[in-house]
Design a protein around this motif. Structure first.
Motif, short mmCIF file in Angstrom:
data_model
loop_
_atom_site.label_atom_id
_atom_site.label_comp_id
_atom_site.label_asym_id
_atom_site.label_seq_id
_atom_site.Cartn_x
_atom_site.Cartn_y
_atom_site.Cartn_z
N THR A 72 4.94 -10.87 0.64
CA THR A 72 5.06 -9.31 -0.02
C THR A 72 4.60 -8.23 1.14
OG1 THR A 72 4.11 -8.14 -1.68
CG2 THR A 72 2.71 -9.87 -0.91
N ASP A 73 5.17 -7.11 0.69
CA ASP A 73 4.75 -5.99 1.46
C ASP A 73 3.52 -5.33 0.78
OD1 ASP A 73 6.56 -5.33 -0.51
OD2 ASP A 73 7.11 -3.32 0.77
N SER A 74 2.93 -5.96 -0.32
CA SER A 74 2.03 -5.16 -1.30
C SER A 74 0.66 -5.33 -0.84
CB SER A 74 2.48 -5.83 -2.60
OG SER A 74 1.36 -5.18 -3.49
N GLY A 75 0.01 -4.26 -0.53
CA GLY A 75 -1.53 -4.42 -0.06
C GLY A 75 -1.50 -5.16 1.32
N THR A 76 -0.47 -5.31 2.00
CA THR A 76 -0.41 -6.09 3.33
C THR A 76 -0.59 -5.33 4.31
OG1 THR A 76 1.74 -6.69 3.11
CG2 THR A 76 0.12 -8.21 2.26
N ASN A 77 -0.26 -3.87 4.04
CA ASN A 77 -0.10 -2.90 5.13
C ASN A 77 -1.45 -3.06 6.37
OD1 ASN A 77 1.96 -1.52 3.93
ND2 ASN A 77 0.51 -1.07 2.46
N ALA A 78 -1.11 -2.60 7.67
CA ALA A 78 -2.17 -2.27 8.49
C ALA A 78 -2.75 -0.75 8.35
CB ALA A 78 -1.64 -2.69 9.99
N MET A 79 -3.85 -0.50 8.23
CA MET A 79 -4.09 0.77 8.05
C MET A 79 -4.41 1.33 9.43
SD MET A 79 -6.32 1.47 4.47
CE MET A 79 -7.84 0.96 5.31
N SER A 80 -4.26 2.53 9.50
CA SER A 80 -4.39 3.41 10.95
C SER A 80 -5.96 3.52 11.26
CB SER A 80 -3.66 4.72 11.12
OG SER A 80 -4.31 5.68 10.21
N ASP A 81 -6.12 3.82 12.53
CA ASP A 81 -7.42 4.28 12.86
C ASP A 81 -7.85 5.78 11.94
OD1 ASP A 81 -5.83 6.16 14.26
OD2 ASP A 81 -6.93 5.90 16.21
N ARG A 82 -7.11 6.33 11.66
CA ARG A 82 -7.47 7.60 10.75
C ARG A 82 -7.81 7.14 9.43
NH1 ARG A 82 -5.11 11.14 15.28
NH2 ARG A 82 -5.25 9.12 16.31
N GLN A 83 -7.11 6.04 8.78
CA GLN A 83 -7.48 5.68 7.56
C GLN A 83 -8.74 5.18 7.48
OE1 GLN A 83 -3.38 3.82 6.95
NE2 GLN A 83 -3.63 4.55 5.00
N TRP A 84 -9.08 4.13 8.68
CA TRP A 84 -10.50 3.47 8.84
C TRP A 84 -11.38 4.55 8.84
CZ3 TRP A 84 -11.41 -1.14 6.70
CH2 TRP A 84 -10.45 -1.99 6.83
N ALA A 85 -11.34 5.70 9.59
CA ALA A 85 -12.36 6.53 9.63
C ALA A 85 -12.29 7.34 8.27
CB ALA A 85 -11.48 7.72 10.75
N GLY A 86 -11.36 7.40 7.42
CA GLY A 86 -11.64 7.83 6.14
C GLY A 86 -12.19 7.20 5.39
N ILE A 87 -12.21 5.74 5.60
CA ILE A 87 -13.19 4.76 4.62
C ILE A 87 -14.46 5.34 4.93
CG2 ILE A 87 -13.95 2.28 4.70
CD1 ILE A 87 -11.19 2.18 3.57
#
Ligand SMILES: *Cc1c(COP(=O)(O)O)cnc(C)c1O
Length: 470
Positions: free
Chosen positions: A63-78
């Motif tokens: 699936t392409d569901s929830g299997t995305n690679a997040m970006s460095d910006r998204q990880w920083a957002g975490i």
């Protein structure tokens, strides 16, 4: 319409070839298993790829569901998660992103797409009302039925034909919808359930002309349109590519225009919004929103978190802005097409035109000797796993389930095995390995036998059903 190839796609935008608009900063090792190990794992999993352990999988195209690679910006957002119970600043960031890019007025977060489908179905469907839609989706139709609705397929006929090259196979057939309105009366219709890039038809788009005409028809009869926006950004790419007058519009502009013809949307953010978990429900009507805002507290969580952590909402807000970039979508769909063209070059039957998020192998033509009652698409998914450790999923008679009235199997025209491409995860070399494995399974197709179902759960059976070889 001339379909662009991965090579000419790049040329159209002034480069030789498309390439990913990112580079890799962190890697996750993969496991390669032996055929013996895979035989054992598959038997334990009852020939259902949903029941395999991820550790036993090499390239995971389930699936392409929830299997995305997040970006460095998204990880920083975490790290910027504001884990307040109420009124987290990440909620306001997410609300602003939905308003800016999708254009709806009011929004609640949900734990994922089906949480939002549950809420909209409960507030907008009265028992016994019809819910016309452009082909069913598994969780969508189930929530509509659980709310007392009766799903009616009003997609154009071409969508059910794996060989039709219609450029917008996701379109609603307005004559089918008019016939339903005439037969039952608009009062017996809850709303029109419209999905961007129709998953079950092979990731096929809806045109802007179609949604405009649908809006006009619905206005005549006082009907609302609610949009499954899960892959609407990918839908916008196909409009940019194929619909006259939109070649120089950005994906962002097309997305907003399209959503403007609808009254609200639900979202599985695990797809287009580039996160691993999350969803939302957005509407324009303030009274309806009051009901939703009340109900979300019962099933998901307070209306400013809806079952998510603050950090999840932050990653989603950033993911929305990244997901709508033209360069991102071009490389995403370019990769899907690269795989699809390797397969068509070898004469392997797939659904055409190649859709947005996946390659759908046509199991009817792949295994013409296996009847649908012996689950050819489920069989193909099992054989692919055995050959190389690639995980795919069935989208055929198992996914279609049973008719709630008669209890018989639904026998859909499309009997497909889906190779779904996660966003920003695999390389072109992985796609080569996948194509070679499909070819290997195709070469021995005549010797392959079907399956029998030995365990069948009551709801969404494809997730947990078990099979044995015939
Ligand atoms: C995945 C999906 C859903 C359901 O969303 P979840 O996040 O899996 O609950 C609804 N509609 C479509 C088109 C989907 O692909």
């Amino acid at each position: 319409m001339s379909e662009l190839t991965p090579k000419t796609m790049g040329q159209q935008f002034g480069r030789r070839s498309w390439a990913e608009p990112w580079k890799i900063k962190m890697v996750e090792p993969l496991t390669v298993t032996s055929r013996e190990q895979r035989e054992r794992a598959l038997t334990e999993a009852g020939y259902n790829t949903f029941l395999l352990r991820s550790e036993d999988v090499y390239i995971d195209l389930l699936t392409d569901s929830g299997t995305n690679a997040m970006s460095d910006r998204q990880w920083a957002g975490i790290m910027l998660g504001d884990e307040a119970y109420a009124g987290s600043r990440n909620f306001y960031h997410l609300e602003e992103a939905v308003q800016t890019y999708y254009g709806y007025k009011y929004m609640v977060p949900t734990h994922q797409g089906r949480g939002a489908e549950h809420l909209i179905s409960q507030v907008a469907i009265k028992h016994g009302q019809y819910v016309p839609g452009n082909m069913y989706f598994t969780t969508t139709r189930l929530h509509q039925e659980l709310a007392g609705g009766i799903f009616v397929d009003v997609i154009i006929d071409e969508a059910h034909d794996a060989t039709s090259l219609h450029p917008f196979k996701g379109n609603i057939d307005l004559d089918k919808l008019k016939a339903l309105i005439k037969r039952e009366g608009a009062g017996r219709i809850a709303y029109v359930s419209l999905a961007g890039t129709v998953n079950m038809a092979g990731g096929q788009p809806v045109s802007l002309a179609n949604v405009k005409a649908l809006r006009a028809l619905c206005d005549q009869h006082g009907l609302k349109i609610y949009l499954d926006a899960t892959r609407m950004m990918e839908n916008a790419f196909f409009i940019q590519e194929r619909e006259a007058g939109y070649a120089d519009h950005s994906i962002a502009a097309i997305l907003k225009e399209f959503c403007g013809y609808t009254d609200g949307a639900w979202m599985s953010a695990k797809k287009d919004n580039l996160v691993n978990i999350g969803g939302w429900l957005a509407v324009n009507d303030s009274d309806l929103f009051e009901e939703i805002r009340n109900l979300v507290v019962v099933y998901e969580g307070l209306h400013t978190y809806g079952g998510l952590a603050g950090r999840d909402m932050e990653a989603m807000a950033i993911g929305i802005a990244e997901g709508v970039q033209d360069a991102h979508i071009r490389s995403r769909i370019g990769q899907v097409r690269y795989l699809g063209e390797l397969l068509t070059d070898w004469g392997i039957p797939i659904v055409l035109p190649i859709g947005g998020h996946a390659i759908f192998l046509d199991a009817r033509r792949f295994y013409p000797h296996i009847p649908q009652s012996e689950f050819p698409a489920q069989t193909l998914a099992a054989e692919l796993y055995l050959d190389s450790g690639i995980r795919s999923m069935e989208r055929g008679v198992v996914s279609a389930g049973r008719d709630p009235e008669t209890g018989d199997h639904h026998y859909p025209k499309l009997e497909l095995t889906r190779l779904t491409i996660p966003r920003r995860v695999y390389t072109q070399a992985h796609m080569d390995v996948v194509a070679e494995s499909v070819k290997a399974v195709y070469d021995v197709r005549a010797q392959t036998r079907g399956l029998k179902m030995v365990f069948e759960p009551k709801y969404l059976r494809f997730f947990q059903a078990r099979f044995e070889r015939l």
